[in-house]
Design a protein around this motif. Structure first.
Motif, PDB file in Angstrom:
ATOM      1  N   PRO A  91      38.421  37.395  48.206  1.00 56.41           N
ATOM      2  CA  PRO A  91      39.560  36.988  49.047  1.00 56.41           C
ATOM      3  C   PRO A  91      40.427  35.906  48.393  1.00 56.41           C
ATOM      4  CG  PRO A  91      37.480  36.581  50.209  1.00 56.41           C
ATOM      5  CD  PRO A  91      37.149  37.193  48.885  1.00 56.41           C
ATOM      6  N   ILE A  92      39.824  35.051  47.584  1.00 58.77           N
ATOM      7  CA  ILE A  92      40.602  34.027  46.876  1.00 58.77           C
ATOM      8  C   ILE A  92      41.565  34.702  45.904  1.00 58.77           C
ATOM      9  CG2 ILE A  92      40.456  32.207  45.127  1.00 58.77           C
ATOM     10  CD1 ILE A  92      37.816  31.322  46.520  1.00 58.77           C
ATOM     11  N   MET A  93      41.062  35.660  45.158  1.00 52.92           N
ATOM     12  CA  MET A  93      41.915  36.359  44.195  1.00 52.92           C
ATOM     13  C   MET A  93      43.019  37.142  44.905  1.00 52.92           C
ATOM     14  SD  MET A  93      40.801  35.200  41.420  1.00 52.92           S
ATOM     15  CE  MET A  93      42.035  36.050  40.473  1.00 52.92           C
ATOM     16  N   VAL A  94      42.690  37.751  46.023  1.00 52.33           N
ATOM     17  CA  VAL A  94      43.703  38.475  46.804  1.00 52.33           C
ATOM     18  C   VAL A  94      44.779  37.499  47.277  1.00 52.33           C
ATOM     19  CG1 VAL A  94      44.105  39.728  48.966  1.00 52.33           C
ATOM     20  CG2 VAL A  94      42.208  40.385  47.483  1.00 52.33           C
ATOM     21  N   SER A  95      44.365  36.345  47.768  1.00 50.42           N
ATOM     22  CA  SER A  95      45.330  35.336  48.238  1.00 50.42           C
ATOM     23  C   SER A  95      46.265  34.907  47.115  1.00 50.42           C
ATOM     24  CB  SER A  95      44.614  34.095  48.768  1.00 50.42           C
ATOM     25  OG  SER A  95      43.909  34.379  49.934  1.00 50.42           O
ATOM     26  N   LEU A  96      45.707  34.623  45.954  1.00 50.21           N
ATOM     27  CA  LEU A  96      46.533  34.194  44.829  1.00 50.21           C
ATOM     28  C   LEU A  96      47.484  35.298  44.381  1.00 50.21           C
ATOM     29  CD1 LEU A  96      43.950  32.186  42.691  1.00 50.21           C
ATOM     30  CD2 LEU A  96      46.012  31.270  43.773  1.00 50.21           C
ATOM     31  N   GLN A 106      44.339  24.544  47.079  1.00 42.35           N
ATOM     32  CA  GLN A 106      43.158  24.763  47.920  1.00 42.35           C
ATOM     33  C   GLN A 106      42.329  25.945  47.413  1.00 42.35           C
ATOM     34  OE1 GLN A 106      44.049  25.723  51.985  1.00 42.35           O
ATOM     35  NE2 GLN A 106      41.975  25.289  52.668  1.00 42.35           N
ATOM     36  N   VAL A 107      42.962  27.096  47.201  1.00 41.24           N
ATOM     37  CA  VAL A 107      42.184  28.260  46.773  1.00 41.24           C
ATOM     38  C   VAL A 107      41.705  28.112  45.328  1.00 41.24           C
ATOM     39  CG1 VAL A 107      43.171  29.852  48.469  1.00 41.24           C
ATOM     40  CG2 VAL A 107      44.227  29.651  46.235  1.00 41.24           C
ATOM     41  N   SER A 108      42.471  27.438  44.496  1.00 41.48           N
ATOM     42  CA  SER A 108      42.044  27.191  43.115  1.00 41.48           C
ATOM     43  C   SER A 108      40.818  26.285  43.087  1.00 41.48           C
ATOM     44  CB  SER A 108      43.170  26.558  42.300  1.00 41.48           C
ATOM     45  OG  SER A 108      44.253  27.427  42.205  1.00 41.48           O
ATOM     46  N   HIS A 109      40.806  25.292  43.957  1.00 43.26           N
ATOM     47  CA  HIS A 109      39.647  24.395  44.053  1.00 43.26           C
ATOM     48  C   HIS A 109      38.396  25.189  44.440  1.00 43.26           C
ATOM     49  CE1 HIS A 109      37.321  20.778  44.870  1.00 43.26           C
ATOM     50  NE2 HIS A 109      36.928  21.380  45.986  1.00 43.26           N
ATOM     51  N   SER A 110      38.535  26.081  45.413  1.00 40.34           N
ATOM     52  CA  SER A 110      37.396  26.904  45.837  1.00 40.34           C
ATOM     53  C   SER A 110      36.908  27.794  44.710  1.00 40.34           C
ATOM     54  CB  SER A 110      37.785  27.762  47.047  1.00 40.34           C
ATOM     55  OG  SER A 110      38.089  26.952  48.150  1.00 40.34           O
ATOM     56  N   LEU A 111      37.854  28.436  44.012  1.00 41.83           N
ATOM     57  CA  LEU A 111      37.481  29.314  42.910  1.00 41.83           C
ATOM     58  C   LEU A 111      36.805  28.528  41.792  1.00 41.83           C
ATOM     59  CD1 LEU A 111      37.512  32.180  41.751  1.00 41.83           C
ATOM     60  CD2 LEU A 111      39.771  31.654  40.778  1.00 41.83           C
ATOM     61  N   LYS A 112      37.306  27.336  41.530  1.00 40.14           N
ATOM     62  CA  LYS A 112      36.710  26.462  40.503  1.00 40.14           C
ATOM     63  C   LYS A 112      35.243  26.201  40.826  1.00 40.14           C
ATOM     64  CE  LYS A 112      37.274  22.095  40.954  1.00 40.14           C
ATOM     65  NZ  LYS A 112      37.866  20.752  41.085  1.00 40.14           N
ATOM     66  N   SER A 113      34.971  25.857  42.058  1.00 34.37           N
ATOM     67  CA  SER A 113      33.611  25.497  42.465  1.00 34.37           C
ATOM     68  C   SER A 113      32.654  26.680  42.435  1.00 34.37           C
ATOM     69  CB  SER A 113      33.634  24.889  43.868  1.00 34.37           C
ATOM     70  OG  SER A 113      34.420  23.724  43.875  1.00 34.37           O
ATOM     71  N   ILE A 114      33.070  27.802  43.023  1.00 35.78           N
ATOM     72  CA  ILE A 114      32.144  28.936  43.076  1.00 35.78           C
ATOM     73  C   ILE A 114      31.934  29.550  41.694  1.00 35.78           C
ATOM     74  CG2 ILE A 114      32.593  29.408  45.514  1.00 35.78           C
ATOM     75  CD1 ILE A 114      34.304  31.801  44.629  1.00 35.78           C
ATOM     76  N   SER A 115      32.922  29.448  40.836  1.00 35.81           N
ATOM     77  CA  SER A 115      32.775  29.970  39.472  1.00 35.81           C
ATOM     78  C   SER A 115      31.764  29.138  38.695  1.00 35.81           C
ATOM     79  CB  SER A 115      34.115  29.962  38.741  1.00 35.81           C
ATOM     80  OG  SER A 115      35.031  30.808  39.385  1.00 35.81           O
ATOM     81  N   LYS A 143      50.087  32.760  34.949  1.00 38.37           N
ATOM     82  CA  LYS A 143      48.771  32.124  35.104  1.00 38.37           C
ATOM     83  C   LYS A 143      47.898  32.888  36.095  1.00 38.37           C
ATOM     84  CE  LYS A 143      50.015  27.652  33.428  1.00 38.37           C
ATOM     85  NZ  LYS A 143      50.386  26.306  33.651  1.00 38.37           N
ATOM     86  N   ILE A 144      48.510  33.420  37.143  1.00 42.75           N
ATOM     87  CA  ILE A 144      47.752  34.214  38.115  1.00 42.75           C
ATOM     88  C   ILE A 144      47.257  35.502  37.459  1.00 42.75           C
ATOM     89  CG2 ILE A 144      47.876  35.473  40.306  1.00 42.75           C
ATOM     90  CD1 ILE A 144      47.780  32.341  40.480  1.00 42.75           C
ATOM     91  N   GLN A 145      48.086  36.106  36.636  1.00 47.51           N
ATOM     92  CA  GLN A 145      47.665  37.312  35.912  1.00 47.51           C
ATOM     93  C   GLN A 145      46.503  37.002  34.974  1.00 47.51           C
ATOM     94  OE1 GLN A 145      51.246  38.641  33.989  1.00 47.51           O
ATOM     95  NE2 GLN A 145      52.082  39.557  35.848  1.00 47.51           N
ATOM     96  N   GLU A 146      46.592  35.884  34.264  1.00 47.90           N
ATOM     97  CA  GLU A 146      45.498  35.476  33.366  1.00 47.90           C
ATOM     98  C   GLU A 146      44.216  35.208  34.153  1.00 47.90           C
ATOM     99  OE1 GLU A 146      47.119  32.033  31.278  1.00 47.90           O
ATOM    100  OE2 GLU A 146      47.028  33.212  29.426  1.00 47.90           O
ATOM    101  N   LEU A 147      44.357  34.520  35.274  1.00 48.73           N
ATOM    102  CA  LEU A 147      43.209  34.207  36.124  1.00 48.73           C
ATOM    103  C   LEU A 147      42.577  35.490  36.661  1.00 48.73           C
ATOM    104  CD1 LEU A 147      41.903  31.520  37.142  1.00 48.73           C
ATOM    105  CD2 LEU A 147      43.230  31.818  39.217  1.00 48.73           C
ATOM    106  N   SER A 148      43.400  36.431  37.064  1.00 48.03           N
ATOM    107  CA  SER A 148      42.904  37.711  37.578  1.00 48.03           C
ATOM    108  C   SER A 148      42.159  38.481  36.495  1.00 48.03           C
ATOM    109  CB  SER A 148      44.060  38.566  38.113  1.00 48.03           C
ATOM    110  OG  SER A 148      44.616  37.973  39.251  1.00 48.03           O
ATOM    111  N   ALA A 149      42.711  38.485  35.289  1.00 49.95           N
ATOM    112  CA  ALA A 149      42.051  39.171  34.178  1.00 49.95           C
ATOM    113  C   ALA A 149      40.705  38.521  33.862  1.00 49.95           C
ATOM    114  CB  ALA A 149      42.951  39.167  32.949  1.00 49.95           C
ATOM    115  N   MET A 150      40.662  37.201  33.854  1.00 52.87           N
ATOM    116  CA  MET A 150      39.406  36.499  33.590  1.00 52.87           C
ATOM    117  C   MET A 150      38.392  36.787  34.695  1.00 52.87           C
ATOM    118  SD  MET A 150      37.497  34.547  31.752  1.00 52.87           S
ATOM    119  CE  MET A 150      38.584  33.812  30.560  1.00 52.87           C
ATOM    120  N   TYR A 151      38.857  36.803  35.946  1.00 51.32           N
ATOM    121  CA  TYR A 151      37.952  37.116  37.054  1.00 51.32           C
ATOM    122  C   TYR A 151      37.356  38.514  36.883  1.00 51.32           C
ATOM    123  CZ  TYR A 151      36.177  38.499  41.552  1.00 51.32           C
ATOM    124  OH  TYR A 151      35.367  38.977  42.541  1.00 51.32           O
ATOM    125  N   GLN A 152      38.169  39.475  36.488  1.00 52.25           N
ATOM    126  CA  GLN A 152      37.667  40.839  36.293  1.00 52.25           C
ATOM    127  C   GLN A 152      36.606  40.872  35.194  1.00 52.25           C
ATOM    128  OE1 GLN A 152      38.021  43.582  38.138  1.00 52.25           O
ATOM    129  NE2 GLN A 152      39.168  42.257  39.519  1.00 52.25           N
TER     130      GLN A 152
END
Length: 110
Positions: free
Chosen positions: A31-36, A49-58, A88-97
């Motif tokens: 859901p964080i990635m969808v939001s971004l 806010q969502v970046s902070h959450s993603l940082k922590s869970i990662s 940056k969102i595209q890069e973050l999405s690619a890294m998440y994948q």
């Protein structure tokens, strides 16, 4: 992508509950990635806010590169300016994948 030392330590610590941690990561990260990805206009407060959450869970699953990218995005958003936001969102999405694929592969080997 993944710090395998962190994951191995977690496997030993959590035992059979290790899979619950990975499932929780996916449940929170998706859901964080969808939001971004759905942000048409950057809202610095929401991005922070969502970046902070993603940082922590990662960080919790040893995805240090993803965590560092999210931390940078969080800091820029807190400062009120995220240059090249869409890129940056595209890069973050690619890294998440990549992280997602690696974690799924590791889970299949359990």
């Amino acid at each position: 992508m993944i710090d395998k030392t962190v994951l191995n330590d977690l496997k030993q610590l959590l035992g059979n509950d290790f899979t619950l941690l990975i499932d929780a990561f996916f449940g929170d990260a998706e859901p964080i990635m969808v939001s971004l990805n759905d942000m048409l206009v950057m809202d610095c407060d929401s991005v922070a806010q969502v970046s902070h959450s993603l940082k922590s869970i990662s960080q919790n699953v040893g995805a240090i590169s993803l965590s560092m990218m999210a931390a940078q995005l969080e800091q820029e958003a807190r400062n009120g300016d995220v240059p090249d936001f869409e890129f940056k969102i595209q890069e973050l999405s690619a890294m998440y994948q990549q992280v997602k694929n690696e974690l799924k592969s590791m889970m299949a080997d359990l």
